[in-house]
Design an enzyme around this catalytic site. Structure first.
Site, short mmCIF file in Angstrom:
data_model
loop_
_atom_site.label_atom_id
_atom_site.label_comp_id
_atom_site.label_asym_id
_atom_site.label_seq_id
_atom_site.Cartn_x
_atom_site.Cartn_y
_atom_site.Cartn_z
N ASN A 121 7.87 3.56 47.38
CA ASN A 121 7.92 2.99 46.05
C ASN A 121 9.32 3.01 45.45
O ASN A 121 9.67 2.15 44.65
CB ASN A 121 6.96 3.76 45.12
CG ASN A 121 5.52 3.49 45.45
OD1 ASN A 121 5.02 2.39 45.24
ND2 ASN A 121 4.84 4.49 45.99
N ASP B 54 4.54 15.55 51.88
CA ASP B 54 5.61 14.55 51.75
C ASP B 54 6.00 14.46 50.27
O ASP B 54 5.23 13.98 49.44
CB ASP B 54 5.12 13.20 52.26
CG ASP B 54 6.26 12.18 52.39
OD1 ASP B 54 7.33 12.39 51.78
OD2 ASP B 54 6.08 11.17 53.09
N ASP C 280 2.38 5.49 55.18
CA ASP C 280 3.31 6.60 55.34
C ASP C 280 2.60 7.87 55.73
O ASP C 280 3.10 8.66 56.55
CB ASP C 280 4.12 6.80 54.06
CG ASP C 280 3.25 6.98 52.82
OD1 ASP C 280 2.06 6.59 52.84
OD2 ASP C 280 3.75 7.52 51.81
N ARG C 281 1.40 8.09 55.19
CA ARG C 281 0.63 9.30 55.54
C ARG C 281 0.18 9.26 57.00
O ARG C 281 0.21 10.27 57.70
CB ARG C 281 -0.58 9.43 54.60
CG ARG C 281 -0.18 9.55 53.13
CD ARG C 281 -1.39 9.52 52.21
NE ARG C 281 -2.10 10.80 52.22
CZ ARG C 281 -3.26 11.01 51.61
NH1 ARG C 281 -3.84 10.01 50.95
NH2 ARG C 281 -3.84 12.20 51.65
N ASP D 187 10.65 2.46 56.73
CA ASP D 187 9.62 3.14 55.94
C ASP D 187 9.81 2.70 54.49
O ASP D 187 10.77 3.10 53.83
CB ASP D 187 9.77 4.65 56.07
CG ASP D 187 8.88 5.41 55.10
OD1 ASP D 187 7.76 4.94 54.84
OD2 ASP D 187 9.31 6.47 54.59
N THR E 142 16.80 24.87 25.99
CA THR E 142 15.77 23.88 26.28
C THR E 142 15.91 23.27 27.67
O THR E 142 14.94 23.13 28.41
CB THR E 142 15.80 22.76 25.22
OG1 THR E 142 15.55 23.34 23.94
CG2 THR E 142 14.75 21.70 25.50
N ASN F 162 12.43 4.03 47.55
CA ASN F 162 13.44 3.70 48.56
C ASN F 162 12.82 3.09 49.80
O ASN F 162 11.67 3.38 50.15
CB ASN F 162 14.22 4.96 48.97
CG ASN F 162 15.09 5.49 47.86
OD1 ASN F 162 15.77 4.74 47.17
ND2 ASN F 162 15.07 6.81 47.67
N ILE F 163 13.63 2.28 50.49
CA ILE F 163 13.33 1.86 51.85
C ILE F 163 14.24 2.68 52.76
O ILE F 163 15.47 2.61 52.64
CB ILE F 163 13.59 0.36 52.06
CG1 ILE F 163 12.73 -0.47 51.11
CG2 ILE F 163 13.33 -0.04 53.51
CD1 ILE F 163 13.10 -1.94 51.09
#
Length: 260
Positions: A9, A129, A109-110, A6, A184, A11-12
């Site tokens: 953007n 996801d 992926d979807r 899979d 902060t 990770n594989i």
């Protein structure tokens, strides 16, 4: 055994299935400059580390939202595993009906997530996801993929705040004990995490109403992705977290297209 990949953007994610059992799962950074040989050595080392025999891999399948890495990955699988991989895309059997205006626009992926969730749960679904982008997908009980929404991922939102506001630091994404914070860093953490939870809950609620108006039952909500646990455990809108749903979807699609 089959090798599933899979490509996102950031990770594989790689998995190895022995029949229907996931026996190994790894992550590599997505790097378009990496060659087929570099990927090949990395993947072989992962196999050897987990005492798996690469020669036992009889098939492979890839879903990708990053076209630039596909040549290297496909060439790597052909060279190091002597296999021509199946690539999720037009012409591949999925078992679901894509009702998008242009089905070619739907991220692989979807589609893979929808295939797995439909196969596993057999009911009306909302699939979230939590990746580089956060995607919300609506699937009817009969397997019609209706579409959904795409939002900036939690880390993208956090990084944009750091980059565009001169005095705000980069922060770790964790839940704070309360929303009324006194420094902060905690204020940013509370705003990012709890703000994102609110966004998820609103989208799920509205998408659920739209599915019910179409005659569907109350949808079952499935979450996956790296930050699914952080966001989902604070919300009662998510029914189950399934971290391996994309890999499972790839396995299912491979079985449907084995003859290829």
């Amino acid at each position: 055994m089959i090798l599933v990949l899979d490509v996102g953007n950031t990770n594989i994610v790689l998995g190895v299935y022995d029949d229907k059992k996931l026996v190994a799962e790894w992550r590599l950074a997505t790097t378009s400059a990496r060659t087929a040989d570099e990927y090949g050595i990395q993947v072989l080392n992962l196999f050897y580390h987990d005492k798996l025999e690469p020669n036992n891999v009889e098939g492979a399948i890839i879903s990708s939202v990053v076209p630039n890495v596909m040549y290297s990955l496909e060439h790597m699988i052909r060279k190091y595993f002597d296999i021509y991989p199946i690539v999720v895309g037009p012409g591949v059997k999925t078992g679901i009906n894509i009702k998008y205006d242009n089905p070619r626009e739907v991220g692989a992926d979807r589609i893979v997530n929808a295939v797995a969730a439909h196969e596993l749960y057999k009911r009306s679904l909302i699939i979230i996801d939590f990746g580089t982008a956060t995607t919300f997908c609506a699937v009817r009980k009969n397997g019609d993929y209706l579409g959904g929404a795409i939002c900036p991922g939690v880390r993208i939102s956090s990084e944009a705040l750091f980059q565009r506001a001169a005095k705000l630091p980069r922060v770790e994404l964790i839940k704070t004990p309360s929303l009324i914070c006194k420094n902060t860093v905690s204020s940013m953490q509370a705003g990012i995490v709890y703000g994102y939870i609110g966004q998820v809950e609103y989208i799920v609620e509205k998408m659920s109403r739209e599915l019910i108006e179409l005659g569907e039952e109350k949808p079952f909500v499935v979450a996956t992705g790296g930050l699914a646990k952080l966001i989902s455990e604070e919300s009662d809108k998510v029914d189950v977290i399934n971290p391996f749903i994309t890999l499972e979807g790839l396995r299912i699609i491979y079985e449907k297209n084995r003859s290829r």
